[in-house]
Motif scaffolding. Sequence first.
Motif, PDB file in Angstrom:
ATOM      1  N   LEU A   1       0.904  -1.275  -0.145  1.00 24.42           N
ATOM      2  CA  LEU A   1      -0.262  -0.081   0.086  1.00 24.42           C
ATOM      3  C   LEU A   1       0.645   1.382  -0.133  1.00 24.42           C
ATOM      4  CD1 LEU A   1      -3.132  -0.825   2.436  1.00 24.42           C
ATOM      5  CD2 LEU A   1      -3.155  -0.346  -0.145  1.00 24.42           C
ATOM      6  N   ILE A   2       2.183   1.193   0.697  1.00 25.23           N
ATOM      7  CA  ILE A   2       2.824   2.454   0.613  1.00 25.23           C
ATOM      8  C   ILE A   2       3.669   2.757  -0.795  1.00 25.23           C
ATOM      9  CG2 ILE A   2       5.208   3.258   1.369  1.00 25.23           C
ATOM     10  CD1 ILE A   2       4.298   2.097   4.376  1.00 25.23           C
ATOM     11  N   ILE A   3       4.016   1.358  -1.246  1.00 23.10           N
ATOM     12  CA  ILE A   3       4.305   1.576  -2.550  1.00 23.10           C
ATOM     13  C   ILE A   3       3.195   2.132  -3.704  1.00 23.10           C
ATOM     14  CG2 ILE A   3       5.299   0.340  -4.801  1.00 23.10           C
ATOM     15  CD1 ILE A   3       6.641  -1.453  -2.708  1.00 23.10           C
ATOM     16  N   ILE A   4       2.015   1.634  -3.453  1.00 22.54           N
ATOM     17  CA  ILE A   4       0.947   1.971  -4.395  1.00 22.54           C
ATOM     18  C   ILE A   4       0.834   3.508  -4.147  1.00 22.54           C
ATOM     19  CG2 ILE A   4      -1.641   2.067  -4.869  1.00 22.54           C
ATOM     20  CD1 ILE A   4      -1.113  -1.011  -4.383  1.00 22.54           C
ATOM     21  N   GLY A   5       0.658   4.207  -2.902  1.00 22.88           N
ATOM     22  CA  GLY A   5       0.582   5.532  -2.540  1.00 22.88           C
ATOM     23  C   GLY A   5       1.813   6.313  -3.080  1.00 22.88           C
ATOM     24  N   LEU A   6       2.963   5.808  -2.954  1.00 21.61           N
ATOM     25  CA  LEU A   6       4.272   6.524  -3.484  1.00 21.61           C
ATOM     26  C   LEU A   6       4.005   6.675  -5.256  1.00 21.61           C
ATOM     27  CD1 LEU A   6       6.945   5.073  -1.636  1.00 21.61           C
ATOM     28  CD2 LEU A   6       6.128   7.546  -1.690  1.00 21.61           C
ATOM     29  N   ILE A   7       3.587   5.648  -5.787  1.00 20.61           N
ATOM     30  CA  ILE A   7       3.116   5.868  -7.340  1.00 20.61           C
ATOM     31  C   ILE A   7       2.257   6.827  -7.613  1.00 20.61           C
ATOM     32  CG2 ILE A   7       2.295   4.394  -9.208  1.00 20.61           C
ATOM     33  CD1 ILE A   7       3.772   1.982  -8.158  1.00 20.61           C
ATOM     34  N   ILE A   8       1.003   6.909  -6.694  1.00 24.17           N
ATOM     35  CA  ILE A   8      -0.160   7.772  -7.024  1.00 24.17           C
ATOM     36  C   ILE A   8       0.268   9.335  -6.807  1.00 24.17           C
ATOM     37  CG2 ILE A   8      -2.145   8.630  -6.105  1.00 24.17           C
ATOM     38  CD1 ILE A   8      -2.939   5.569  -5.611  1.00 24.17           C
ATOM     39  N   VAL A   9       1.342   9.179  -5.743  1.00 29.08           N
ATOM     40  CA  VAL A   9       1.863  10.679  -5.277  1.00 29.08           C
ATOM     41  C   VAL A   9       2.686  11.344  -6.502  1.00 29.08           C
ATOM     42  CG1 VAL A   9       3.277  12.069  -4.051  1.00 29.08           C
ATOM     43  CG2 VAL A   9       1.577  10.532  -3.028  1.00 29.08           C
ATOM     44  N   THR A  10       3.715  10.166  -7.047  1.00 36.92           N
ATOM     45  CA  THR A  10       4.444  10.583  -8.099  1.00 36.92           C
ATOM     46  C   THR A  10       3.573  11.066  -9.398  1.00 36.92           C
ATOM     47  OG1 THR A  10       6.154   9.239  -7.347  1.00 36.92           O
ATOM     48  CG2 THR A  10       6.474   9.717  -9.450  1.00 36.92           C
ATOM     49  N   LEU A  11       2.682  10.144  -9.534  1.00 44.05           N
ATOM     50  CA  LEU A  11       1.773  10.490 -11.075  1.00 44.05           C
ATOM     51  C   LEU A  11       1.004  11.957 -10.665  1.00 44.05           C
ATOM     52  CD1 LEU A  11       0.434   7.227 -11.835  1.00 44.05           C
ATOM     53  CD2 LEU A  11       2.262   8.338 -13.199  1.00 44.05           C
ATOM     54  N   GLY A  12       0.629  12.238  -9.638  1.00 40.32           N
ATOM     55  CA  GLY A  12       0.130  13.570  -9.412  1.00 40.32           C
ATOM     56  C   GLY A  12       1.043  14.828  -9.490  1.00 40.32           C
ATOM     57  N   VAL A  13       2.383  14.520  -8.879  1.00 37.65           N
ATOM     58  CA  VAL A  13       3.229  15.583  -9.038  1.00 37.65           C
ATOM     59  C   VAL A  13       3.715  16.028 -10.470  1.00 37.65           C
ATOM     60  CG1 VAL A  13       5.609  16.335  -8.258  1.00 37.65           C
ATOM     61  CG2 VAL A  13       4.069  15.503  -6.728  1.00 37.65           C
ATOM     62  N   VAL A  14       3.835  14.754 -11.194  1.00 38.64           N
ATOM     63  CA  VAL A  14       4.365  14.903 -12.811  1.00 38.64           C
ATOM     64  C   VAL A  14       3.194  15.609 -13.584  1.00 38.64           C
ATOM     65  CG1 VAL A  14       4.592  13.512 -14.702  1.00 38.64           C
ATOM     66  CG2 VAL A  14       5.913  12.975 -12.638  1.00 38.64           C
ATOM     67  N   CYS A  15       1.796  15.329 -13.203  1.00 44.01           N
ATOM     68  CA  CYS A  15       0.926  15.949 -13.978  1.00 44.01           C
ATOM     69  C   CYS A  15       0.760  17.436 -13.433  1.00 44.01           C
ATOM     70  CB  CYS A  15      -0.663  15.556 -13.177  1.00 44.01           C
ATOM     71  SG  CYS A  15      -1.203  14.060 -13.982  1.00 44.01           S
ATOM     72  N   ILE A  16       1.140  17.799 -12.240  1.00 46.69           N
ATOM     73  CA  ILE A  16       1.177  19.331 -11.674  1.00 46.69           C
ATOM     74  C   ILE A  16       2.474  19.759 -12.538  1.00 46.69           C
ATOM     75  CG2 ILE A  16       1.825  20.881  -9.871  1.00 46.69           C
ATOM     76  CD1 ILE A  16       0.326  19.040  -8.137  1.00 46.69           C
ATOM     77  N   PHE A  17       3.639  19.204 -12.553  1.00 46.26           N
ATOM     78  CA  PHE A  17       4.771  19.909 -13.016  1.00 46.26           C
ATOM     79  C   PHE A  17       4.604  20.043 -14.559  1.00 46.26           C
ATOM     80  CE2 PHE A  17       9.258  19.673 -14.469  1.00 46.26           C
ATOM     81  CZ  PHE A  17       9.653  20.610 -13.766  1.00 46.26           C
ATOM     82  N   ASP A  18       4.185  19.037 -15.387  1.00 43.90           N
ATOM     83  CA  ASP A  18       4.255  18.747 -16.848  1.00 43.90           C
ATOM     84  C   ASP A  18       2.662  19.259 -17.272  1.00 43.90           C
ATOM     85  OD1 ASP A  18       6.781  18.512 -16.723  1.00 43.90           O
ATOM     86  OD2 ASP A  18       6.588  16.110 -16.777  1.00 43.90           O
ATOM     87  N   ALA A  19       1.957  20.059 -16.748  1.00 41.23           N
ATOM     88  CA  ALA A  19       0.560  20.021 -17.065  1.00 41.23           C
ATOM     89  C   ALA A  19       0.559  20.754 -18.501  1.00 41.23           C
ATOM     90  CB  ALA A  19      -0.141  21.005 -16.234  1.00 41.23           C
ATOM     91  N   ARG A  20       1.271  21.520 -18.884  1.00 46.56           N
ATOM     92  CA  ARG A  20       1.310  22.324 -19.938  1.00 46.56           C
ATOM     93  C   ARG A  20       1.876  21.572 -21.270  1.00 46.56           C
ATOM     94  NH1 ARG A  20      -0.467  27.293 -21.231  1.00 46.56           N
ATOM     95  NH2 ARG A  20      -0.217  28.037 -19.328  1.00 46.56           N
ATOM     96  N   ILE A  21       2.915  20.803 -21.099  1.00 45.77           N
ATOM     97  CA  ILE A  21       3.240  19.688 -22.264  1.00 45.77           C
ATOM     98  C   ILE A  21       2.233  18.654 -22.056  1.00 45.77           C
ATOM     99  CG2 ILE A  21       5.272  18.225 -22.478  1.00 45.77           C
ATOM    100  CD1 ILE A  21       7.039  20.060 -20.700  1.00 45.77           C
TER     101      ILE A  21
END
Length: 63
Positions: A6-26
Amino acid sequence: MGKIILIIIGLIIVTLGVVCIFDARILTQKMFSFGDQNEGSMGLKIFGFLFAVVGAILIYFNI
């Protein structure tokens, strides 16, 4: 073992969220053909923020 998964799944979800925020325009330019790119970018940033919060809550309450 279940907590680690569950911690690994949570880390993957957080990572995907941060990538969406950072690369939103691209990502908006590549994936969507909106006439108004700012509106699509803002929507993707909101989605990424909510995704990151859900992942962080999953990690926080799992420990």
